[in-house]
Design a protein around this motif. Structure first.
Motif, PDB file in Angstrom:
ATOM      1  N   PHE A  34       0.840  -1.188   0.000  1.00 17.94           N
ATOM      2  CA  PHE A  34       0.000   0.000   0.000  1.00 17.94           C
ATOM      3  C   PHE A  34       0.874   1.236   0.000  1.00 17.94           C
ATOM      4  CE2 PHE A  34      -3.626  -2.590   0.838  1.00 17.94           C
ATOM      5  CZ  PHE A  34      -3.139  -3.623   1.624  1.00 17.94           C
ATOM      6  N   TYR A  36       0.822   5.287   0.900  1.00 16.75           N
ATOM      7  CA  TYR A  36       0.121   6.356   1.583  1.00 16.75           C
ATOM      8  C   TYR A  36       0.869   7.669   1.376  1.00 16.75           C
ATOM      9  CZ  TYR A  36      -2.449   2.791   4.266  1.00 16.75           C
ATOM     10  OH  TYR A  36      -3.241   1.728   4.648  1.00 16.75           O
ATOM     11  N   SER A  43      -3.450  13.070   8.613  1.00 18.26           N
ATOM     12  CA  SER A  43      -3.312  11.626   8.739  1.00 18.26           C
ATOM     13  C   SER A  43      -2.851  11.000   7.437  1.00 18.26           C
ATOM     14  CB  SER A  43      -4.649  11.018   9.160  1.00 18.26           C
ATOM     15  OG  SER A  43      -4.484   9.636   9.468  1.00 18.26           O
ATOM     16  N   LEU A  44      -2.631   9.706   7.491  1.00 18.41           N
ATOM     17  CA  LEU A  44      -2.229   8.971   6.302  1.00 18.41           C
ATOM     18  C   LEU A  44      -3.427   8.830   5.366  1.00 18.41           C
ATOM     19  CD1 LEU A  44      -0.373   7.846   8.728  1.00 18.41           C
ATOM     20  CD2 LEU A  44       0.126   6.004   7.161  1.00 18.41           C
ATOM     21  N   ARG A  97       1.337  -6.094   4.280  1.00 15.36           N
ATOM     22  CA  ARG A  97       0.801  -7.018   5.268  1.00 15.36           C
ATOM     23  C   ARG A  97       1.244  -8.415   4.904  1.00 15.36           C
ATOM     24  NH1 ARG A  97      -5.420  -5.604   6.550  1.00 15.36           N
ATOM     25  NH2 ARG A  97      -4.989  -6.854   8.382  1.00 15.36           N
ATOM     26  N   PHE A 108       5.123  -0.864   8.213  1.00 15.65           N
ATOM     27  CA  PHE A 108       5.403   0.312   7.413  1.00 15.65           C
ATOM     28  C   PHE A 108       6.883   0.451   7.110  1.00 15.65           C
ATOM     29  CE2 PHE A 108       1.445   2.625   7.118  1.00 15.65           C
ATOM     30  CZ  PHE A 108       0.680   2.024   8.086  1.00 15.65           C
TER      31      PHE A 108
ATOM     32  N   PHE B  34      -6.711  -1.515  15.055  1.00 12.87           N
ATOM     33  CA  PHE B  34      -5.271  -1.366  15.261  1.00 12.87           C
ATOM     34  C   PHE B  34      -4.961   0.015  15.808  1.00 12.87           C
ATOM     35  CE2 PHE B  34      -4.122  -5.163  12.863  1.00 12.87           C
ATOM     36  CZ  PHE B  34      -5.239  -5.359  12.080  1.00 12.87           C
ATOM     37  N   TYR B  36      -1.695   2.548  16.138  1.00 15.73           N
ATOM     38  CA  TYR B  36      -0.334   2.829  15.722  1.00 15.73           C
ATOM     39  C   TYR B  36       0.144   4.105  16.418  1.00 15.73           C
ATOM     40  CZ  TYR B  36      -0.474  -0.601  11.936  1.00 15.73           C
ATOM     41  OH  TYR B  36      -0.540  -1.761  11.206  1.00 15.73           O
ATOM     42  N   PRO B  44       4.466   5.196  10.956  1.00 11.25           N
ATOM     43  CA  PRO B  44       3.753   4.603  12.093  1.00 11.25           C
ATOM     44  C   PRO B  44       4.338   3.249  12.507  1.00 11.25           C
ATOM     45  CG  PRO B  44       2.233   5.334  10.385  1.00 11.25           C
ATOM     46  CD  PRO B  44       3.600   5.371   9.788  1.00 11.25           C
ATOM     47  N   LEU B  46       3.226  -0.219  14.957  1.00 10.83           N
ATOM     48  CA  LEU B  46       2.092  -0.856  15.606  1.00 10.83           C
ATOM     49  C   LEU B  46       2.272  -0.908  17.118  1.00 10.83           C
ATOM     50  CD1 LEU B  46      -0.575  -2.458  15.136  1.00 10.83           C
ATOM     51  CD2 LEU B  46       0.837  -4.527  15.236  1.00 10.83           C
ATOM     52  N   PHE B  49      -3.257  -4.495  18.547  1.00  7.92           N
ATOM     53  CA  PHE B  49      -4.462  -4.747  17.779  1.00  7.92           C
ATOM     54  C   PHE B  49      -5.424  -5.534  18.662  1.00  7.92           C
ATOM     55  CE2 PHE B  49      -3.653  -9.190  16.952  1.00  7.92           C
ATOM     56  CZ  PHE B  49      -2.274  -9.292  16.932  1.00  7.92           C
ATOM     57  N   TYR B  51      -9.357  -7.723  18.598  1.00  9.01           N
ATOM     58  CA  TYR B  51     -10.434  -8.297  17.806  1.00  9.01           C
ATOM     59  C   TYR B  51     -11.719  -8.481  18.610  1.00  9.01           C
ATOM     60  CZ  TYR B  51      -6.589  -9.677  14.734  1.00  9.01           C
ATOM     61  OH  TYR B  51      -5.495  -9.677  13.924  1.00  9.01           O
ATOM     62  N   LEU B  88      -2.627   6.746  16.041  1.00  8.99           N
ATOM     63  CA  LEU B  88      -3.548   6.527  14.925  1.00  8.99           C
ATOM     64  C   LEU B  88      -4.350   5.251  15.144  1.00  8.99           C
ATOM     65  CD1 LEU B  88      -0.917   7.206  12.132  1.00  8.99           C
ATOM     66  CD2 LEU B  88      -2.746   8.761  12.773  1.00  8.99           C
ATOM     67  N   PRO B  92      -9.518  -2.366   9.079  1.00  7.30           N
ATOM     68  CA  PRO B  92      -9.362  -2.893   7.723  1.00  7.30           C
ATOM     69  C   PRO B  92     -10.418  -2.310   6.790  1.00  7.30           C
ATOM     70  CG  PRO B  92      -9.222  -4.646   9.339  1.00  7.30           C
ATOM     71  CD  PRO B  92      -9.712  -3.426  10.056  1.00  7.30           C
ATOM     72  N   TYR B  98      -6.905  -6.062   1.982  1.00  6.85           N
ATOM     73  CA  TYR B  98      -6.224  -5.947   3.261  1.00  6.85           C
ATOM     74  C   TYR B  98      -5.758  -4.529   3.570  1.00  6.85           C
ATOM     75  CZ  TYR B  98      -6.013 -11.000   2.641  1.00  6.85           C
ATOM     76  OH  TYR B  98      -6.322 -12.316   2.418  1.00  6.85           O
ATOM     77  N   LEU B 100      -5.750  -0.757   5.166  1.00  5.17           N
ATOM     78  CA  LEU B 100      -6.184  -0.184   6.427  1.00  5.17           C
ATOM     79  C   LEU B 100      -6.667   1.243   6.211  1.00  5.17           C
ATOM     80  CD1 LEU B 100      -3.477  -1.364   9.013  1.00  5.17           C
ATOM     81  CD2 LEU B 100      -5.765  -2.287   8.622  1.00  5.17           C
ATOM     82  N   PHE B 102      -7.234   4.722   8.141  1.00  5.32           N
ATOM     83  CA  PHE B 102      -6.723   5.381   9.338  1.00  5.32           C
ATOM     84  C   PHE B 102      -7.588   6.552   9.747  1.00  5.32           C
ATOM     85  CE2 PHE B 102      -2.646   3.470  10.281  1.00  5.32           C
ATOM     86  CZ  PHE B 102      -2.382   2.764   9.132  1.00  5.32           C
ATOM     87  N   GLY B 103      -7.674   6.765  11.046  1.00  5.27           N
ATOM     88  CA  GLY B 103      -8.227   7.997  11.568  1.00  5.27           C
ATOM     89  C   GLY B 103      -7.205   9.113  11.440  1.00  5.27           C
TER      90      GLY B 103
END
Lengths: 117, 112
Positions: A34, A36, A43-44, A97, A108, B34, B36, B44, B46, B49, B51, B88, B92, B98, B100, B102-103
């Motif tokens: 990915f 970004y 943000s990203l 991932r 990242f 997640f 970060y 970023p 991690l 996480f 679930y 952050l 998903p 896959y 992500l 992000f906020g």
């Protein structure tokens, strides 16, 4: 954790030139990576999803002809910013991932700070 | 399009205090979340996480998930100045790629 290496970490280029950024997964195979972009204090923002052996999927509003993505192997994706302009100056970050592993977190790269002058 | 919302802050806490960071998400079907940490000028990394509903603890960090209310939080106990960063929240994208989402991140400042 898994390692994703990004190169270069910073680059300064002249307006109108092209810049290539590499993203490598060092200890796992990444069929998907990915890209970004992050502007200061924001943000990203996902630009595109890079798929090994096929065309990248771009997010809405991202010009595919300006941001060329190549994912020729399971460990390498490249982003080329073509005809760069000052407004393209930003922090570009790749991630991958390891979907073959037990975890699903994204790892990242170190990021590339692009400055277009 | 999924949305993830965070208060931009800055959230300022004294050293040794508990920092509480919150995140809400729009898609009730989201299954994993997640957190970060991003230092200025860095990419970023991690933190945790989660679930399942409830709490998940890892050292000084605790993630709390409430799916009914669609929020996830991160608690940092015994905050240290080195914890000062932007945190952050991510979920998903929900498709097979896959990716992500992000906020915008919450900036945390821990005062010595």
């Amino acid at each position: 954790g898994a390692v994703v290496s990004q190169h270069p970490s910073w680059v300064i280029c002249k307006s109108g030139t092209s810049v290539k950024i590499e993203c490598r997964s060092l200890d796992f195979q990444a069929t998907t990576m990915f890209w970004y972009r992050q502007f200061p204090k924001q943000s990203l923002m996902l630009m595109a999803t890079s798929n090994e052996g096929s065309k990248a999927t771009y997010e809405q509003g991202v010009e595919k002809d300006k941001f060329l993505i190549n994912h020729a192997s399971l460990t390498l994706s490249t982003l080329t910013v073509t005809s760069a302009h000052p407004e393209d100056s930003s922090f570009y970050i790749c991630s991958a991932r390891n979907v073959q592993g037990l975890g699903t977190e994204a790892f990242f790269g170190q990021g590339t700070r692009l400055t277009v002058v | 399009q999924k949305e993830v919302e965070q208060n931009s802050g800055p959230l300022s806490v004294p050293e040794g205090a508990i920092a509480s960071l919150n995140c809400t998400y729009s898609d009730r079907g989201s299954q994993s979340f997640f957190w970060y940490r991003q230092y200025s000028g860095k990419s970023p990394e991690l933190i945790m996480f989660i679930y399942s509903n409830g709490d998940k603890e890892d050292g000084r960090f605790t993630a709390q998930l409430n799916k009914a209310s669609q929020y996830v939080s991160l608690l940092i106990r015994d905050s240290q100045p080195s914890d000062s960063a932007t945190y952050l929240c991510a979920v998903p994208g929900g498709d097979s790629s896959y990716k992500l989402i992000f906020g915008s991140g919450t900036r945390l400042l821990v005062r010595p």
